[in-house]
Scaffold this motif. Structure first.
Motif, PDB file in Angstrom:
ATOM      1  N   PRO A 106       0.808  -1.236   0.000  1.00 33.09           N
ATOM      2  CA  PRO A 106       0.000   0.000   0.000  1.00 33.09           C
ATOM      3  C   PRO A 106       0.835   1.278   0.000  1.00 33.09           C
ATOM      4  O   PRO A 106       0.605   2.181  -0.806  1.00 33.09           O
ATOM      5  N   THR A 107       1.820   1.351   0.916  1.00 32.60           N
ATOM      6  CA  THR A 107       2.642   2.566   0.986  1.00 32.60           C
ATOM      7  C   THR A 107       3.534   2.694  -0.249  1.00 32.60           C
ATOM      8  O   THR A 107       3.756   3.794  -0.742  1.00 32.60           O
ATOM      9  N   GLY A 108       4.047   1.554  -0.750  1.00 33.14           N
ATOM     10  CA  GLY A 108       4.905   1.578  -1.933  1.00 33.14           C
ATOM     11  C   GLY A 108       4.156   2.050  -3.172  1.00 33.14           C
ATOM     12  O   GLY A 108       4.671   2.859  -3.954  1.00 33.14           O
ATOM     13  N   ALA A 109       2.926   1.557  -3.358  1.00 31.79           N
ATOM     14  CA  ALA A 109       2.127   1.967  -4.511  1.00 31.79           C
ATOM     15  C   ALA A 109       1.820   3.456  -4.459  1.00 31.79           C
ATOM     16  O   ALA A 109       1.920   4.167  -5.469  1.00 31.79           O
ATOM     17  N   MET A 110       1.466   3.930  -3.269  1.00 28.11           N
ATOM     18  CA  MET A 110       1.147   5.341  -3.120  1.00 28.11           C
ATOM     19  C   MET A 110       2.383   6.208  -3.364  1.00 28.11           C
ATOM     20  O   MET A 110       2.306   7.248  -4.037  1.00 28.11           O
ATOM     21  N   THR A 111       3.529   5.781  -2.834  1.00 30.21           N
ATOM     22  CA  THR A 111       4.767   6.542  -3.017  1.00 30.21           C
ATOM     23  C   THR A 111       5.157   6.629  -4.490  1.00 30.21           C
ATOM     24  O   THR A 111       5.586   7.683  -4.973  1.00 30.21           O
ATOM     25  N   ASN A 112       4.999   5.514  -5.228  1.00 31.93           N
ATOM     26  CA  ASN A 112       5.345   5.498  -6.645  1.00 31.93           C
ATOM     27  C   ASN A 112       4.514   6.480  -7.453  1.00 31.93           C
ATOM     28  O   ASN A 112       4.997   7.080  -8.430  1.00 31.93           O
ATOM     29  N   TYR A 113       3.247   6.656  -7.047  1.00 30.29           N
ATOM     30  CA  TYR A 113       2.332   7.418  -7.887  1.00 30.29           C
ATOM     31  C   TYR A 113       1.981   8.795  -7.359  1.00 30.29           C
ATOM     32  O   TYR A 113       1.219   9.529  -7.989  1.00 30.29           O
ATOM     33  N   ILE A 114       2.560   9.178  -6.233  1.00 27.77           N
ATOM     34  CA  ILE A 114       2.320  10.530  -5.737  1.00 27.77           C
ATOM     35  C   ILE A 114       2.680  11.595  -6.785  1.00 27.77           C
ATOM     36  O   ILE A 114       1.900  12.521  -7.024  1.00 27.77           O
ATOM     37  N   PRO A 115       3.861  11.497  -7.453  1.00 29.44           N
ATOM     38  CA  PRO A 115       4.177  12.531  -8.456  1.00 29.44           C
ATOM     39  C   PRO A 115       3.144  12.591  -9.580  1.00 29.44           C
ATOM     40  O   PRO A 115       2.756  13.685 -10.025  1.00 29.44           O
ATOM     41  N   ILE A 116       2.672  11.430 -10.043  1.00 27.36           N
ATOM     42  CA  ILE A 116       1.691  11.405 -11.133  1.00 27.36           C
ATOM     43  C   ILE A 116       0.358  11.988 -10.663  1.00 27.36           C
ATOM     44  O   ILE A 116      -0.298  12.755 -11.373  1.00 27.36           O
ATOM     45  N   ILE A 117      -0.041  11.618  -9.429  1.00 29.17           N
ATOM     46  CA  ILE A 117      -1.295  12.134  -8.873  1.00 29.17           C
ATOM     47  C   ILE A 117      -1.230  13.652  -8.734  1.00 29.17           C
ATOM     48  O   ILE A 117      -2.169  14.367  -9.103  1.00 29.17           O
ATOM     49  N   TYR A 118      -0.109  14.145  -8.215  1.00 31.17           N
ATOM     50  CA  TYR A 118       0.033  15.590  -8.003  1.00 31.17           C
ATOM     51  C   TYR A 118       0.062  16.349  -9.335  1.00 31.17           C
ATOM     52  O   TYR A 118      -0.565  17.403  -9.459  1.00 31.17           O
ATOM     53  N   ARG A 119       0.792  15.803 -10.294  1.00 30.76           N
ATOM     54  CA  ARG A 119       0.831  16.479 -11.600  1.00 30.76           C
ATOM     55  C   ARG A 119      -0.545  16.452 -12.250  1.00 30.76           C
ATOM     56  O   ARG A 119      -0.911  17.372 -12.981  1.00 30.76           O
TER      57      ARG A 119
ATOM     58  N   LYS B  53      -6.813   5.544 -14.626  1.00 28.33           N
ATOM     59  CA  LYS B  53      -6.621   6.947 -14.271  1.00 28.33           C
ATOM     60  C   LYS B  53      -7.818   7.785 -14.722  1.00 28.33           C
ATOM     61  O   LYS B  53      -8.589   7.352 -15.588  1.00 28.33           O
ATOM     62  N   PRO B  54      -8.024   8.968 -14.176  1.00 27.41           N
ATOM     63  CA  PRO B  54      -7.138   9.670 -13.251  1.00 27.41           C
ATOM     64  C   PRO B  54      -7.424   9.394 -11.772  1.00 27.41           C
ATOM     65  O   PRO B  54      -6.619   9.732 -10.921  1.00 27.41           O
ATOM     66  N   LEU B  55      -8.586   8.785 -11.455  1.00 27.64           N
ATOM     67  CA  LEU B  55      -8.959   8.624 -10.048  1.00 27.64           C
ATOM     68  C   LEU B  55      -8.483   7.307  -9.449  1.00 27.64           C
ATOM     69  O   LEU B  55      -8.459   7.152  -8.225  1.00 27.64           O
ATOM     70  N   TYR B  56      -8.124   6.343 -10.301  1.00 29.10           N
ATOM     71  CA  TYR B  56      -7.548   5.059  -9.847  1.00 29.10           C
ATOM     72  C   TYR B  56      -8.408   4.369  -8.785  1.00 29.10           C
ATOM     73  O   TYR B  56      -7.913   3.927  -7.751  1.00 29.10           O
ATOM     74  N   HIS B  57      -9.700   4.241  -9.081  1.00 31.86           N
ATOM     75  CA  HIS B  57     -10.602   3.580  -8.135  1.00 31.86           C
ATOM     76  C   HIS B  57     -10.206   2.123  -7.900  1.00 31.86           C
ATOM     77  O   HIS B  57     -10.219   1.630  -6.764  1.00 31.86           O
ATOM     78  N   ARG B  58      -9.888   1.412  -8.984  1.00 32.77           N
ATOM     79  CA  ARG B  58      -9.525  -0.003  -8.848  1.00 32.77           C
ATOM     80  C   ARG B  58      -8.238  -0.155  -8.046  1.00 32.77           C
ATOM     81  O   ARG B  58      -8.132  -1.035  -7.177  1.00 32.77           O
ATOM     82  N   GLY B  59      -7.260   0.696  -8.320  1.00 34.01           N
ATOM     83  CA  GLY B  59      -5.988   0.638  -7.597  1.00 34.01           C
ATOM     84  C   GLY B  59      -6.171   0.911  -6.111  1.00 34.01           C
ATOM     85  O   GLY B  59      -5.585   0.224  -5.261  1.00 34.01           O
ATOM     86  N   ASN B  60      -6.998   1.914  -5.776  1.00 33.60           N
ATOM     87  CA  ASN B  60      -7.250   2.228  -4.370  1.00 33.60           C
ATOM     88  C   ASN B  60      -7.960   1.080  -3.661  1.00 33.60           C
ATOM     89  O   ASN B  60      -7.705   0.818  -2.478  1.00 33.60           O
ATOM     90  N   ASN B  61      -8.828   0.381  -4.373  1.00 36.96           N
ATOM     91  CA  ASN B  61      -9.509  -0.773  -3.790  1.00 36.96           C
ATOM     92  C   ASN B  61      -8.524  -1.902  -3.510  1.00 36.96           C
ATOM     93  O   ASN B  61      -8.593  -2.576  -2.476  1.00 36.96           O
TER      94      ASN B  61
ATOM     95  N   ILE C 199      -5.191  -5.349   0.313  1.00 36.93           N
ATOM     96  CA  ILE C 199      -3.877  -5.857   0.732  1.00 36.93           C
ATOM     97  C   ILE C 199      -3.504  -5.332   2.106  1.00 36.93           C
ATOM     98  O   ILE C 199      -2.987  -6.064   2.959  1.00 36.93           O
ATOM     99  N   GLY C 200      -3.759  -4.048   2.345  1.00 40.35           N
ATOM    100  CA  GLY C 200      -3.455  -3.470   3.654  1.00 40.35           C
ATOM    101  C   GLY C 200      -4.254  -4.115   4.767  1.00 40.35           C
ATOM    102  O   GLY C 200      -3.744  -4.348   5.868  1.00 40.35           O
ATOM    103  N   THR C 201      -5.495  -4.452   4.487  1.00 39.25           N
ATOM    104  CA  THR C 201      -6.346  -5.110   5.489  1.00 39.25           C
ATOM    105  C   THR C 201      -5.869  -6.528   5.766  1.00 39.25           C
ATOM    106  O   THR C 201      -5.932  -7.008   6.901  1.00 39.25           O
ATOM    107  N   ALA C 202      -5.352  -7.214   4.730  1.00 42.61           N
ATOM    108  CA  ALA C 202      -4.899  -8.603   4.884  1.00 42.61           C
ATOM    109  C   ALA C 202      -3.711  -8.726   5.833  1.00 42.61           C
ATOM    110  O   ALA C 202      -3.486  -9.791   6.417  1.00 42.61           O
ATOM    111  N   LEU C 203      -2.954  -7.638   5.989  1.00 40.80           N
ATOM    112  CA  LEU C 203      -1.775  -7.689   6.860  1.00 40.80           C
ATOM    113  C   LEU C 203      -2.163  -7.894   8.323  1.00 40.80           C
ATOM    114  O   LEU C 203      -1.412  -8.511   9.087  1.00 40.80           O
ATOM    115  N   LEU C 204      -3.320  -7.402   8.716  1.00 42.88           N
ATOM    116  CA  LEU C 204      -3.749  -7.491  10.117  1.00 42.88           C
ATOM    117  C   LEU C 204      -3.925  -8.942  10.579  1.00 42.88           C
ATOM    118  O   LEU C 204      -3.272  -9.372  11.543  1.00 42.88           O
TER     119      LEU C 204
END
Length: 574
Positions: free
Chosen positions: A368-381, A506-514, A519-524
């Motif tokens: 989750p954090t890795g995916a978000m970090t990779n795409y922060i520049p694209i999201i911001y632009r 893109k641009p809202l990446y609904h599937r990616g956010n889901n 995956i983040g929930t599965a870690l618990l």
């Protein structure tokens, strides 16, 4: 011999004394320390008790000599066994091994402080070179690199996937070569070669040259993390290692902060000599790593004994370094720094089912954090932010990441808990991921920045997991390989995170956010099940162990062919 005979032979030993001995011997095993005196018995109870390495610092006063209860070599038979073992394995520091050598707690603290300023600091500098070259792609993307090269978001994904696959592929071979050739030779070679390739990315012309550059850079960089873990373990005790490992990833994040600031200036060179800013970024930062690699040829040394030749430590101080580490884990001297890893040892690590629970954490924990970090520049632009604004807004999540990393690693060591502390990561992330998924359509630019910063800067449990793998390996011979395997699995998780956000989403990446929410929930539940698994394994072994007579326990400790974490008297960290 019947149980009655055994009871007679131990008639001089009280039940409480016998229980203390058994418990203490198990404590030694649980720390990965062995004392195999084949076919011998302790001459008396006090001798047996002296075998034990105590972790109680309160036994030592600031100015007193080191308490002998911390020295497993007090027993002469134990000392003789390991002295012969170190000689047989040609351990490079064996001539400074001294079972009777003492030093004060104050001297010990001074030594650790000096090691931090020399060994740990330079390890962080080498990590700087690694992160500088593998982490500057987001800054390059913010300068319209994709558009300049005619690449799509999917091409960017493929480039990241190729990088991670090559990094993953080279992890084990690199670790084996480093162990065989010597880290002091192999790491400088690695850094010099990958820095040249990284700098040459300034000549990229299209997607195929981009793919090739990512592949070569990754393959040459692979293995460095596992090599640095083993390098640091040569100088630090087991309980001192996790916080030093956290410094590596703190360094990594600080480089990202510094890199973002540095990129603000370098990217303004766009148009100078007809080059885009991102070309100058690759050239300049690759050149910085080249200088670090050249410096590594001098700073990296084959073994602690070389510290004297460099003039960094006196021979007395080096003797303290060597003996304090060996008393913490005598198996650290059972191999030479030029000895390779056998195929049998490699297979054993891969098939060690007791380490796969921790490997599974590495597969999903950072997606989750890795995916978000990779795409922060694209999201911001995509929100209309400029290159300057994008790079400036990356800084806060790096600072948050550093804070979480240091504090959660310290908390883990303070509580002596791994799974229950690591579980703070999904507890923190799940509400944020739910909010981001459900409110992505209505969030303002400020809201997107705030939530994405909190997600990407969330608790980072990598240092906890690396030290966890090392402790549960149970053998110094396999720790370098198990660390490499763990990092290999982490890279596999990185491949997943690199493909979470797709061009058709893109641009809202609904599937990616889901996907990152799932995956983040599965870690618990995964961390809870791992805590249960290691507790169950320990309790099962304890039950079998307690059903054995004292003599059977003694014979098992000294004569059993079981090794490492497969021994009945080994206890897993959980």
């Amino acid at each position: 011999m019947t149980n009655i005979d055994r009871a007679t032979s131990y008639s001089s030993t009280s039940d409480s004394d016998t229980e203390d001995i058994s418990e203490s011997l198990r404590a030694i095993r649980s720390n990965g320390t062995t004392h195999p005196l084949i076919n011998k018995k302790p001459s008396n109870i006090s001798t047996s008790i002296q075998l034990i390495s105590s972790d109680n610092d309160s036994l030592i006063n600031e100015d007193d000599e080191e308490d002998e209860s911390e020295n497993p070599f007090i027993d002469s038979e134990v000392a003789d066994y390991y002295e012969n073992l170190y000689e047989t394995s040609q351990y490079e520091c064996r001539h400074l091994f001294d079972p009777n050598f003492n030093w004060s707690k104050r001297q010990d603290q001074v030594i650790v402080h000096k090691l931090d300023k020399v060994i740990a600091l330079f390890a962080c500098l080498m990590f700087t070179g690694l992160q500088l070259d593998r982490g500057n792609l987001p800054q390059a993307i913010s300068d319209n690199m994709l558009e300049d090269l005619g690449l799509t978001t999917n091409d960017y994904n493929r480039g990241n996937t190729i990088f991670l696959i090559c990094f993953l592929t080279g992890e084990i071979p690199s670790s084996i070569l480093s162990k065989w050739i010597g880290a002091d030779r192999f790491i400088p070679f690695q850094m010099i070669t990958w820095s040249i390739v990284a700098a040459c990315q300034c000549f990229l012309q299209g997607k195929y040259s981009f793919f090739l550059a990512r592949a070569l850079t990754a393959f040459l960089e692979s293995g460095l993390i596992a090599e640095l873990v083993l390098f640091l373990s040569t100088y630090y005790k087991a309980k001192e290692l996790p916080i030093r490992l956290s410094w590596l990833w703190v360094t990594s994040t600080m480089v990202q902060v510094t890199g973002a600031v540095l990129a603000l200036g370098i990217l303004k060179l766009r148009g100078f000599l007809g080059w885009e800013g991102w070309r100058w970024l690759f050239l300049i930062e690759g050149s910085i790593t080249l200088f670090i690699g050249i410096g590594a040829t001098y700073m990296l040394i084959p073994s602690p004994i070389e510290l004297v030749d460099r003039g960094w430590f006196s021979e007395h101080e080096v003797k303290i370094i060597i003996n304090r580490v060996l008393r913490d884990d005598p198996t650290k001297g059972d191999t030479n720094n030029r000895s390779g890893v056998t195929f049998k040892q490699l297979v054993k690590v891969f098939l060690d089912y007791d380490l796969w629970p921790i490997y599974s954490i590495g597969l999903i924990a950072f997606v989750p954090t890795g995916a978000m970090t990779n795409y922060i520049p694209i999201i911001y632009r995509g929100q209309g932010l400029t290159t300057f604004q994008t790079n400036l807004l990356l800084i806060p999540h790096y600072i948050l990441h550093i804070t979480f990393l240091i504090q959660i690693t310290k908390l883990s060591e303070r509580l002596n808990q791994r799974a229950l502390v690591a579980i703070l990561a999904p507890i923190y992330l799940i509400p944020l991921l739910i909010f981001f998924k459900t409110h992505r359509d209505t969030l303002t630019t400020t809201g997107i920045w705030l939530v994405s910063t909190l997600i990407s800067g969330g608790p980072y449990i990598h240092a906890i997991c690396v030290s966890w793998v090392s402790r549960n390996s149970g053998s110094i011979k396999t720790r370098s390989v198990s660390a490499a395997v763990y990092n290999l699995i982490v890279q596999a998780g990185g491949i997943i995170s690199a493909n979470i956000y797709r061009d058709d989403d893109k641009p809202l990446y609904h599937r990616g956010n889901n996907h990152i929410l799932i995956i983040g929930t599965a870690l618990l539940p995964l961390l809870l099940s791992i805590k249960w698994y290691y507790t169950w394994r320990n309790n099962s072994r304890k039950k079998i162990w307690n059903s054995m007579s004292p003599e059977e326990q003694y014979q098992y400790i000294h004569n059993s062919p079981d090794e490492g974490n497969k021994r009945l008297d080994f206890r897993f960290d959980s």
